[in-house]
Write a protein that holds these residues in place. Structure first.
Motif, PDB file in Angstrom:
ATOM      1  N   THR A   1      34.267  34.432  38.869  1.00 21.68           N
ATOM      2  CA  THR A   1      34.498  33.446  37.728  1.00 21.68           C
ATOM      3  C   THR A   1      34.919  34.272  36.342  1.00 21.68           C
ATOM      4  O   THR A   1      35.875  33.722  35.705  1.00 21.68           O
ATOM      5  N   SER A   2      34.496  35.521  36.162  1.00 22.01           N
ATOM      6  CA  SER A   2      34.769  36.268  34.741  1.00 22.01           C
ATOM      7  C   SER A   2      36.524  36.435  34.800  1.00 22.01           C
ATOM      8  O   SER A   2      36.976  36.394  33.961  1.00 22.01           O
ATOM      9  N   CYS A   3      36.904  36.847  35.958  1.00 16.48           N
ATOM     10  CA  CYS A   3      38.433  37.270  35.920  1.00 16.48           C
ATOM     11  C   CYS A   3      39.007  35.787  35.757  1.00 16.48           C
ATOM     12  O   CYS A   3      39.981  35.692  34.902  1.00 16.48           O
ATOM     13  N   LEU A   4      38.618  34.705  36.304  1.00 19.08           N
ATOM     14  CA  LEU A   4      39.080  33.352  36.145  1.00 19.08           C
ATOM     15  C   LEU A   4      38.989  32.640  34.785  1.00 19.08           C
ATOM     16  O   LEU A   4      39.940  32.156  34.423  1.00 19.08           O
ATOM     17  N   MET A   5      37.869  33.099  34.046  1.00 21.12           N
ATOM     18  CA  MET A   5      37.731  32.655  32.891  1.00 21.12           C
ATOM     19  C   MET A   5      38.836  33.203  31.873  1.00 21.12           C
ATOM     20  O   MET A   5      39.317  32.469  31.131  1.00 21.12           O
TER      21      MET A   5
ATOM     22  N   PHE B   1      40.472  41.339  32.768  1.00 17.04           N
ATOM     23  CA  PHE B   1      39.514  40.748  32.096  1.00 17.04           C
ATOM     24  C   PHE B   1      38.277  42.181  31.739  1.00 17.04           C
ATOM     25  O   PHE B   1      38.183  42.702  30.579  1.00 17.04           O
ATOM     26  N   GLY B   2      37.666  42.783  32.610  1.00 20.23           N
ATOM     27  CA  GLY B   2      36.899  44.089  32.309  1.00 20.23           C
ATOM     28  C   GLY B   2      35.885  43.968  31.302  1.00 20.23           C
ATOM     29  O   GLY B   2      35.446  44.923  30.729  1.00 20.23           O
ATOM     30  N   GLY B   3      35.066  42.689  31.328  1.00 22.41           N
ATOM     31  CA  GLY B   3      34.031  42.554  30.471  1.00 22.41           C
ATOM     32  C   GLY B   3      34.465  42.756  29.093  1.00 22.41           C
ATOM     33  O   GLY B   3      35.237  41.960  28.513  1.00 22.41           O
TER      34      GLY B   3
END
Ligand code: SF4
Lengths: 458, 245
Positions: free
Chosen positions: B215-219, B179-181
């Motif tokens: 949640t960011s990784c999960l998104m 993910f990494g933004g």
């Protein structure tokens, strides 16, 4: 070209990416198995870090000590401020000794200085004698990894290369046959050589001696046969004392390949009777890097390559996508110091997952330095207008809750109501292969306020 | 003990259910928890993209919202890490130092501050844990395979107590998901490849639900799973710890 662009080209062949990823993960895994058997591994890393930090803080003294001791041993010491000077010095030594044929044992420094083309321009034959290096040399490519320079090539590609250049028979990539042929070919080059060039892994200030680590013994072969030995080293290769060597030799091989120690750790101190030994000490941007407090620890690097093997991005983008002599995480913090504009995309070729810092045997805070380079790059190199503007807008939205609420509402509505074809149209890179979440009707904020209201009314 | 709940910007707007589960869970554990209204973001998206200076407004806003609390709890390891690690860009007043010292990722808070392990949850499924990097290597929510240290994992310690959960081991237990933004967009090819590989690892080990502290990784993973119609459910750890099926 940006790292992203080059990486996406590499990614067109998914099978190859999988194979590259697996090959390097195998090395990383082997590394884990050996280091987990070493009691006090983390202390050893601390020790390595500490010795390097101490060395860098007293670099001038240790370099002078090293020079004095090496001279006492009968070695000629040269100083080069940059790559150009390094190449000229090496060239002059070769000329003075009438050397036309040179065997080189792997050295990233000579790669960094582009020594080969410089010498070849004057009809000097330079043969890289490390098998992987020889493979990429024949393919006219730079190494893609500092320890495994030809890791991007599979055995069938090597088979073809050898047929073309060494006249081997087609062998369906039989590694045993291919290495056997390479050995014969290199043996001839060793015998003919007028001079041998090696790198330096560790130079010991206290004794004036130095150590070169190889797994194939090619440094020894070259040095023992040729009348002249030229060792090229960056200023940061110094360690203060002989007793420190044990720390680094233990860290290096395990981190690099998972071996307890490199097959050959060759110690050189003085020229043998009738032979000559030169050392070229090179700066080439290192003191500048040393002057940057946030980035000086990048000079601790002992070039084990572990950060590359562990980096999930490196494994899936290949070393050449970094377009730098030293690729991967460590290259991404060294290269911007040399040319900020050319290498401006490298510190962004990371998710900042931190695996590189945790694997690094000398505890370089690589991912923290990547973050710091990002801040410098956005200020000092041209940035895409859209990125700059969107960051400003985002910054102002997050500073103002009312704005945030409004924008959030619009975003959620769009995700819920706009057709997929609009949402995933070209400007949305995310949507090329990934779905966006479906926008919920209520934000958490709305839900919470409603809940508080209900509680009050109850 | 006064606890302030921080719900990160994207959870607030896109995954409110994660916020709800977090709040309900903390309330169940008898924590006096307040959600200061008008909160936005920790500033990470700008800072990680190299625009730290554009995040100053968000940082100050964050500190103002949370300076009154003994603890700040958030269902996001990466936001907690960002506040702890990167808030040097604003003057280090007492408020700022206090906020930085007292911000906690949810599992870390439950296990190490409240010292509770069994949350009375039940969730009869095969669960695969994704160890989000900022939580793992930033906050040290678990041991990392690179380092030679005793093995532990806060998230797994809590999950082990959940009735019915079957924890499935994966091959590369702590590799980044990609993910990494903004990396997910600027390095789309690599990001997607990393995500795909991660999902494959979980599918091969028979996982039904992937969970994480972020949640960011999960998104990112969910985006791939839904697009490719793969048989996996994606849930934040708060949703599992709060469930009672
Ligand atoms: S930065 Fe550390 S891990 Fe990477 S090559 Fe250098 S010593 Fe090895």
């Amino acid at each position: 070209m940006s790292h992203a662009k080059l990486a996406s080209i590499f990614n067109k062949d998914e099978k190859k990416v999988d194979w590259h990823d697996k090959a390097l993960w195998f090395v990383r895994h082997k590394r884990d198995k050996t280091v987990h058997h070493v009691k006090g591994w983390e202390d050893l890393r601390d020790l390595g870090h500490g010795i390097k930090a101490h060395m860098l803080s007293n670099l001038d003294t240790y370099l002078e000590d090293f020079e004095a001791n090496a001279k006492k041993n009968g070695v000629e010491v040269h100083w080069a401020a940059d790559a150009q000077e390094h190449n000229q010095i090496v060239h002059k030594i070769l000329k003075d000794n009438n050397a036309k044929k040179v065997v080189k044992s792997k050295s990233m420094l000579t790669e960094e200085c582009h020594l080969n083309p410089f010498l070849e321009a004057d009809d000097i034959e330079v043969v890289d004698t490390d098998l992987g290096e020889r493979i990429v040399q024949l393919a006219k490519e730079p190494p893609s990894h500092i320890v495994l320079p030809a890791i991007h090539k599979n055995k069938h590609e090597v088979d073809e290369l050898f047929q073309e250049h060494l006249g081997t028979k087609p062998c369906d990539g039989d590694p045993q046959y291919l290495t056997g042929e390479a050995r014969k070919h290199l043996r001839q080059k060793f015998i003919e050589a007028d001079a041998a060039i090696t790198g330096v892994n560790f130079a010991i200030a206290e004794t004036g001696g130095f150590v070169v680590c190889t797994n194939e013994g090619n440094a020894d072969m070259g040095v023992h046969l040729a009348p002249v030995h030229i060792a090229c080293m960056g200023v940061e290769k110094i360690i203060p004392k002989q007793e420190h060597l044990g720390v680094f030799l233990r860290l290096l091989a395990r981190s690099a390949t998972g071996q307890p120690v490199t097959t050959y750790s060759s110690h050189f101190k003085k020229p043998r009777e009738g032979k000559k030994m030169h050392i070229v000490i090179v700066d080439n941007g290192r003191s500048e890097q040393l002057s940057r407090p946030d980035f000086r620890a990048s000079l601790h690097c002992i070039r084990c390559g572990a950060c590359m093997n562990t980096c999930p991005i490196y494994r899936r983008s290949g070393g050449h996508s970094y377009d730098a002599t030293i690729p991967g995480p460590i290259g991404s913090i060294l290269s911007p110091g040399k040319d900020l504009t050319k290498h401006s995309t490298l510190p962004f070729a990371s998710t900042l997952c931190g695996s590189c810092s945790d694997v690094c045997p000398v505890k370089i805070d690589i991912h923290a330095q990547l973050y710091k380079w990002r801040q410098i790059i956005t200020k000092n190199t041209p940035q895409p207008f859209v990125k700059k503007k969107s960051m400003q807008i985002m910054g102002s939205i997050f500073a103002k809750p009312k704005k945030f609420e409004k924008v959030g509402k619009i975003a959620r509505w769009s995700l819920r109501n706009l057709p997929k074809s609009v949402i995933n149209s070209k400007p949305n890179t995310w949507g090329k292969t990934r779905d966006l979440p479906t926008g919920p009707k209520q934000s958490f904020d709305d839900w919470y306020n409603e809940r508080q209201q209900n509680k009050k009314n109850d | 003990m006064k606890v302030g709940l921080f719900i990160p910007c994207y959870i607030n707007q896109l995954y409110p259910q994660v916020g709800k589960a977090t709040l309900e869970l903390l309330e169940k554990l008898n924590v006096e928890v307040v959600y200061p209204s008008g909160q936005t973001c920790c500033g990470q998206p700008m800072a990680n993209s190299g625009y730290e200076s554009e995040s100053i407004g968000a940082c100050n806003h964050f500190v103002n919202n949370f300076k009154e609390f003994d603890y700040i709890v958030t269902p996001s390891g990466s936001c907690a890490y960002h506040v702890k690690k990167h808030y040097d860009i604003i003057p280090q007043t007492d408020d700022v130092t206090k906020v930085r010292n007292n911000v906690y990722e949810l599992c870390d808070f439950i296990l190490n501050v409240l010292k509770i392990k069994d949350l009375g949850a039940s969730f009869p499924h095969k669960v695969g844990v994704h160890k989000s990097c900022h939580g793992l290597r930033g906050l040290r929510l678990g041991s990392c395979s690179e380092r030679v240290t005793p093995e532990y994992s806060y998230i797994e310690e809590l999950l082990k107590e959940v009735r019915g959960v079957e924890l499935m081991p994966v091959k590369r237990g702590d590799e980044c998901c990609g993910f990494g933004g903004t990396f997910a967009v600027t390095e789309e090819a690599i990001s997607v490849k990393m995500g795909k590989d991660k999902i494959k690892d979980h599918l091969e080990s028979g996982v039904e639900v992937i969970t994480a502290t972020d949640t960011s990784c999960l998104m990112h993973l969910e985006g791939l799973v839904t697009r490719n119609k793969q048989p996996l459910k994606i849930l934040h750890i708060a949703e599992i710890l709060n469930s009672n099926i």
